[in-house]
Enzyme design. Structure first.
Site, PDB file in Angstrom:
ATOM      1  N   CYS A 126       0.685  -1.248  -0.164  1.00 39.96           N
ATOM      2  CA  CYS A 126      -0.131   0.090  -0.160  1.00 39.96           C
ATOM      3  C   CYS A 126       0.755   1.243   0.036  1.00 39.96           C
ATOM      4  O   CYS A 126       0.500   2.283  -0.681  1.00 39.96           O
ATOM      5  CB  CYS A 126      -0.972  -0.143   1.191  1.00 39.96           C
ATOM      6  SG  CYS A 126      -0.143  -0.235   2.683  1.00 39.96           S
ATOM      7  N   HIS A 239      -2.842   6.634   4.557  1.00 34.82           N
ATOM      8  CA  HIS A 239      -1.397   6.870   4.795  1.00 34.82           C
ATOM      9  C   HIS A 239      -0.827   8.244   4.297  1.00 34.82           C
ATOM     10  O   HIS A 239      -1.397   8.532   3.412  1.00 34.82           O
ATOM     11  CB  HIS A 239      -0.570   5.970   4.271  1.00 34.82           C
ATOM     12  CG  HIS A 239      -1.034   4.195   4.565  1.00 34.82           C
ATOM     13  ND1 HIS A 239      -1.391   3.992   5.871  1.00 34.82           N
ATOM     14  CD2 HIS A 239      -0.234   3.072   4.319  1.00 34.82           C
ATOM     15  CE1 HIS A 239      -1.726   2.975   6.063  1.00 34.82           C
ATOM     16  NE2 HIS A 239      -0.902   2.247   5.186  1.00 34.82           N
TER      17      HIS A 239
END
Length: 330
Positions: A126, A239
């Protein structure tokens, strides 16, 4: 087109279901596959009630594409059966990411690599996806030689139990109670944890090495060097990554803004004077990587500092896998 999801009841598997519907993926059949404890669960999708079936070798017969949302051991266990069944396995685990005969794909960067598949295509980490989508336009203009990155990774990156633990700890602390970490190795509420993954190389964790090792394959930069620090932060979703990018030739801040503003999958959000920059709250539950805080690196002539944020459950996992599936059917 018949699609299966391996690990359908987990956070990423459920997100894959949602994104298939959102993007009007041409699925004539969606087969939900999971472990024995999830068999029989009923999930709603596109006005249908689908029952979760047992993941076994025979379950993949007749499928065209299988989206993997399970752990490494499960991916490795069922990959041979998926390939034998004639389906293409788009796997979100890290089991096959560094295999030379398995393409590692971010559709905005290396879509042509899907043509090399031999039945398996790997979905990158990710943080790797979010970071590389943010910097790839710079790499196209002048090859990236090194990156120094620090990631600020949301608790949902640890699965569905991550946000639950954060909220429970915040509530317990508010009540004056002690907390006992279960999902994370330390208290995550009102704290940051500078370790994600186990030690892999010279004090770097497995998570930290992914940006270099996967970045080399995705951007076709075999000599790319990356120094990375990954930190778990008390953010529920999305994130953030701070990156110093050093390119072969100098790229000005103005040119970088122009390139990133036009890059697929990116949105330029860069107005420091008006306090406008990428933040997790703004980038959650969508698929674009926001990029801002673009400025010259004061330690190197050919360096730029950037800050980016992206939803790691969607673009960092489920959406990227569905995009790969879309490439396969084009």
């Amino acid at each position: 087109m018949k699609i299966g999801i391996l690990g359908a009841t987990g956070a990423v598997g459920r997100e894959m279901m949602k994104i298939l519907a959102e993007r009007n993926f041409p699925a004539d059949e969606l087969r939900l596959l999971a472990s024995p404890r999830s068999v029989g669960q009923k999930l709603e999708w596109q006005g249908q009630t689908l029952e979760v079936q047992l993941a076994c070798d025979e379950a993949f017969e007749g499928l065209d594409i299988v989206l993997g949302a399970a752990e490494n051991d499960i991916a490795e266990r069922f990959a041979p059966a998926i390939v034998r069944a004639g389906a293409v396995f788009v796997d979100n685990s890290s089991a096959f990411r560094l295999h030379d005969d398995v393409p590692l794909v971010v559709p905005e960067i290396n879509p042509g690599d899907v043509k090399r598949h031999q039945g398996i295509i790997a979905n990158p980490n990710c943080t790797t996806i979010i970071s590389l989508v943010a910097v790839n336009a710079l790499n196209v203009d002048s090859p990236i030689e090194t990156m120094v990155a620090s990631s600020y990774q949301a608790v949902s990156g640890a699965g569905a139990a991550g946000p639950v633990e954060l909220i429970e700890q915040v509530d317990a602390i508010r009540r004056g109670e002690c907390v006992t970490p279960k999902v994370f190795q330390h208290q995550i509420a009102f704290n940051v944890i500078p370790q994600i993954g186990g030690e892999a190389f010279e004090g770097y964790t497995s998570e930290e090495m992914k940006l270099q090792n996967e970045g080399r394959r995705i951007m076709h930069l075999p000599d790319l060097r990356v120094s990375c620090t990954c930190v778990r932060v008390p953010v529920v979703r999305s994130h953030s990554v701070s990156i110093v990018v050093r390119t072969k030739e100098k790229i000005s801040v103005e040119r970088a803004r122009e390139l990133i503003g036009q890059a697929p999958g990116c949105r330029l959000v860069d107005d420091l004077a008006n306090k406008v920059y990428p933040m997790p709250l703004d980038t959650s539950n969508q698929d674009i990587v926001f990029v801002g805080r673009i400025r010259e690196d004061l330690t190197a002539d050919n360096g730029l500092n950037i800050w980016c944020c992206g939803d790691q459950v969607r673009k960092g996992a489920a959406t990227n896998a569905v995009q790969i599936a879309e490439l396969l059917i084009q």
